[in-house]
Scaffold this motif. Structure first.
Motif, PDB file in Angstrom:
ATOM      1  N   HIS A  31       0.938  -1.143   0.386  1.00 28.78           N
ATOM      2  CA  HIS A  31      -0.168   0.488   0.273  1.00 28.78           C
ATOM      3  C   HIS A  31       0.917   1.417   0.000  1.00 28.78           C
ATOM      4  CE1 HIS A  31      -3.906  -2.455   0.696  1.00 28.78           C
ATOM      5  NE2 HIS A  31      -2.624  -2.916   1.516  1.00 28.78           N
ATOM      6  N   LEU A  32       2.113   0.746   0.102  1.00 22.83           N
ATOM      7  CA  LEU A  32       3.198   1.863   0.006  1.00 22.83           C
ATOM      8  C   LEU A  32       3.474   2.513  -1.104  1.00 22.83           C
ATOM      9  CD1 LEU A  32       4.461   1.389   3.549  1.00 22.83           C
ATOM     10  CD2 LEU A  32       2.777   2.723   3.049  1.00 22.83           C
ATOM     11  N   ASP A  33       2.366   2.478  -2.713  1.00 23.66           N
ATOM     12  CA  ASP A  33       3.571   3.236  -3.507  1.00 23.66           C
ATOM     13  C   ASP A  33       3.972   4.458  -3.176  1.00 23.66           C
ATOM     14  OD1 ASP A  33       1.100   4.807  -5.164  1.00 23.66           O
ATOM     15  OD2 ASP A  33       0.421   2.666  -3.564  1.00 23.66           O
ATOM     16  N   ASP A  35       2.876   7.352  -4.612  1.00 23.50           N
ATOM     17  CA  ASP A  35       1.730   7.640  -4.611  1.00 23.50           C
ATOM     18  C   ASP A  35       0.664   8.060  -3.408  1.00 23.50           C
ATOM     19  OD1 ASP A  35       1.811   8.679  -7.601  1.00 23.50           O
ATOM     20  OD2 ASP A  35       0.400   7.156  -7.586  1.00 23.50           O
ATOM     21  N   SER A  36       1.027   6.922  -2.143  1.00 26.69           N
ATOM     22  CA  SER A  36      -0.314   6.597  -1.472  1.00 26.69           C
ATOM     23  C   SER A  36       1.303   7.153  -0.157  1.00 26.69           C
ATOM     24  CB  SER A  36       0.460   5.837  -0.996  1.00 26.69           C
ATOM     25  OG  SER A  36      -1.064   4.539  -1.749  1.00 26.69           O
ATOM     26  N   LYS A  37       2.151   7.142  -0.820  1.00 28.05           N
ATOM     27  CA  LYS A  37       3.680   7.480   0.429  1.00 28.05           C
ATOM     28  C   LYS A  37       3.470   9.375   0.095  1.00 28.05           C
ATOM     29  CE  LYS A  37       6.816   4.351   1.116  1.00 28.05           C
ATOM     30  NZ  LYS A  37       8.659   3.904   0.146  1.00 28.05           N
ATOM     31  N   GLU A  38       2.850  10.185  -1.058  1.00 27.62           N
ATOM     32  CA  GLU A  38       2.952  11.493  -1.052  1.00 27.62           C
ATOM     33  C   GLU A  38       1.452  12.138  -0.147  1.00 27.62           C
ATOM     34  OE1 GLU A  38       4.553  15.110  -2.286  1.00 27.62           O
ATOM     35  OE2 GLU A  38       5.290  13.003  -2.086  1.00 27.62           O
ATOM     36  N   VAL A  39       0.671  11.389  -0.628  1.00 23.24           N
ATOM     37  CA  VAL A  39      -0.511  11.597  -0.195  1.00 23.24           C
ATOM     38  C   VAL A  39      -0.476  11.364   1.863  1.00 23.24           C
ATOM     39  CG1 VAL A  39      -3.558  10.804   0.183  1.00 23.24           C
ATOM     40  CG2 VAL A  39      -1.827  11.272  -1.673  1.00 23.24           C
ATOM     41  N   ILE A  40      -0.152  10.401   1.869  1.00 23.82           N
ATOM     42  CA  ILE A  40      -0.163  10.544   4.036  1.00 23.82           C
ATOM     43  C   ILE A  40       1.162  10.903   4.284  1.00 23.82           C
ATOM     44  CG2 ILE A  40       0.996   9.270   5.263  1.00 23.82           C
ATOM     45  CD1 ILE A  40       0.135   6.213   4.549  1.00 23.82           C
ATOM     46  N   LYS A  41       2.001  11.829   3.278  1.00 19.81           N
ATOM     47  CA  LYS A  41       3.143  12.859   3.911  1.00 19.81           C
ATOM     48  C   LYS A  41       2.464  14.164   4.372  1.00 19.81           C
ATOM     49  CE  LYS A  41       7.371  10.863   2.093  1.00 19.81           C
ATOM     50  NZ  LYS A  41       8.374  10.887   1.347  1.00 19.81           N
ATOM     51  N   LEU A  42       1.420  14.004   3.127  1.00 20.35           N
ATOM     52  CA  LEU A  42       0.541  15.754   3.404  1.00 20.35           C
ATOM     53  C   LEU A  42      -0.348  15.678   4.093  1.00 20.35           C
ATOM     54  CD1 LEU A  42      -0.001  15.610  -0.869  1.00 20.35           C
ATOM     55  CD2 LEU A  42       1.175  17.339   0.950  1.00 20.35           C
ATOM     56  N   VAL A  43      -0.682  14.915   4.408  1.00 17.60           N
ATOM     57  CA  VAL A  43      -2.229  14.833   5.286  1.00 17.60           C
ATOM     58  C   VAL A  43      -0.799  14.600   6.555  1.00 17.60           C
ATOM     59  CG1 VAL A  43      -3.148  12.871   6.498  1.00 17.60           C
ATOM     60  CG2 VAL A  43      -3.669  13.418   4.945  1.00 17.60           C
ATOM     61  N   MET A  44       0.100  14.324   6.858  1.00 17.40           N
ATOM     62  CA  MET A  44       1.023  14.403   8.245  1.00 17.40           C
ATOM     63  C   MET A  44       1.434  16.064   8.626  1.00 17.40           C
ATOM     64  SD  MET A  44       3.376  10.736   8.255  1.00 17.40           S
ATOM     65  CE  MET A  44       4.349  11.192   9.958  1.00 17.40           C
ATOM     66  N   GLY A  45       1.465  16.297   7.610  1.00 17.76           N
ATOM     67  CA  GLY A  45       2.114  17.538   7.583  1.00 17.76           C
ATOM     68  C   GLY A  45       0.845  18.565   7.350  1.00 17.76           C
ATOM     69  N   GLY A 190       1.753   7.669  11.964  1.00 17.20           N
ATOM     70  CA  GLY A 190       2.425   8.329  10.572  1.00 17.20           C
ATOM     71  C   GLY A 190       4.566   8.350   9.925  1.00 17.20           C
ATOM     72  N   PHE A 191       4.754   8.740  11.251  1.00 11.48           N
ATOM     73  CA  PHE A 191       6.552   8.258  11.447  1.00 11.48           C
ATOM     74  C   PHE A 191       6.701   6.871  11.405  1.00 11.48           C
ATOM     75  CE2 PHE A 191       6.588  12.454  13.693  1.00 11.48           C
ATOM     76  CZ  PHE A 191       6.487  13.476  13.108  1.00 11.48           C
ATOM     77  N   GLY A 192       6.181   6.373  12.311  1.00 14.83           N
ATOM     78  CA  GLY A 192       6.065   4.138  12.637  1.00 14.83           C
ATOM     79  C   GLY A 192       6.141   3.500  10.796  1.00 14.83           C
ATOM     80  N   LEU A 193       5.076   4.111  10.532  1.00 13.83           N
ATOM     81  CA  LEU A 193       4.779   3.812   8.648  1.00 13.83           C
ATOM     82  C   LEU A 193       6.335   4.222   8.050  1.00 13.83           C
ATOM     83  CD1 LEU A 193       0.930   4.743   8.180  1.00 13.83           C
ATOM     84  CD2 LEU A 193       2.100   2.015   8.495  1.00 13.83           C
ATOM     85  N   PHE A 194       6.431   4.815   7.984  1.00 14.45           N
ATOM     86  CA  PHE A 194       7.708   5.104   7.105  1.00 14.45           C
ATOM     87  C   PHE A 194       9.084   4.631   7.886  1.00 14.45           C
ATOM     88  CE2 PHE A 194       4.740   8.151   5.817  1.00 14.45           C
ATOM     89  CZ  PHE A 194       4.507   8.306   4.010  1.00 14.45           C
TER      90      PHE A 194
END
Length: 246
Positions: A31-33, A35-45, A190-194
């Protein structure tokens, strides 16, 4: 609201969600392709920005409230000494009022700085004291001036005391705190996911969790100036007590 307990909850929530993120890291690789990582990073930001902004505002507001209460305590203590001096200048007939003033100040001190925490304010003694002042009948022009000034100072002390009692109860709202804890937990998830599990990552996440819990601890402590570890010193009121009623 116990500041240490709340800080411990924040620390546990942040650490726990970070641990969950680390455990999910290996299982959610599909699930961490990019595009997905970019969306998650935006939400985390977004969550990180909101959390930082709210924490900064809360710390600033709580610090201002703490300093305001400290200044008001010093002002009340100084006015108490001034009131006692005015009564002494008025004449010997104010001996009863001066004794009542000392009794009221001593009672307020014991209620605020009691071992079990501050108890609700009781203005009965203050009202009784003001009624005693109103019963004075000055016979000279100087006496009338002193009486009028005495009533002004006494009314000012009572007003400030009531205001301090109301401000002391204005702590951090629990729903607001719950939302803030949720944001912090989501951020650490989110920190842990990456990241992958290793000692350096765990130490960094733990340091971040401690920092957040420390900020919450400061906010709660500063918002309750007459309770907790950072409670205001009773020195100004003790100094006033040592100078009045003599």
């Amino acid at each position: 609201m116990n500041s240490l307990s709340v800080a411990a909850v924040v620390l546990g929530s942040a650490s726990g969600t970070a641990l969950v993120g680390l455990l999910l890291h290996a299982r959610l690789q599909s699930h961490l392709d990019p595009d997905s990582k970019e969306v998650i990073k935006l939400v985390m930001g977004l969550i990180g920005t909101m959390s930082a902004l709210i924490l900064g505002l809360l710390i600033g507001s709580a610090n201002n409230s703490y300093n305001t209460q400290r200044n008001e305590l010093q002002s009340v203590s100084a006015n108490i000494v001034l009131l006692d001096r005015l009564l002494a200048s008025y004449g010997t007939e104010t001996k009863g009022a001066r004794d009542e003033l000392r009794s009221a100040v001593k009672g307020a001190h014991d209620r605020i700085w009691s071992r079990g925490g501050p108890r609700p304010a009781n203005v009965d003694s203050a009202i009784k004291f003001i009624e005693q002042l109103q019963g004075l009948t000055p016979k000279t022009e100087t006496g009338k001036i002193l009486h009028r000034r005495t009533m002004e100072v006494a009314a000012g002390i009572l007003q400030t005391r009531l205001l301090m009692a109301e401000q002391a109860e204005d702590a951090l709202p629990k729903p607001f705190l719950a939302v803030l804890i949720f944001w912090i937990g989501a951020l650490f998830l989110g920190f842990g996911l990456f990241t992958r599990w290793n000692g350096t990552v765990i130490a960094a996440l733990l340091l971040g969790a401690i920092s957040f819990s420390g900020a919450i601890f400061l906010i709660i402590e500063l918002s309750m100036p007459f309770e907790g570890i950072m409670r205001l010193s009773d020195a100004p009121l003790r100094h006033a007590l040592a100078q009045i009623g003599g």
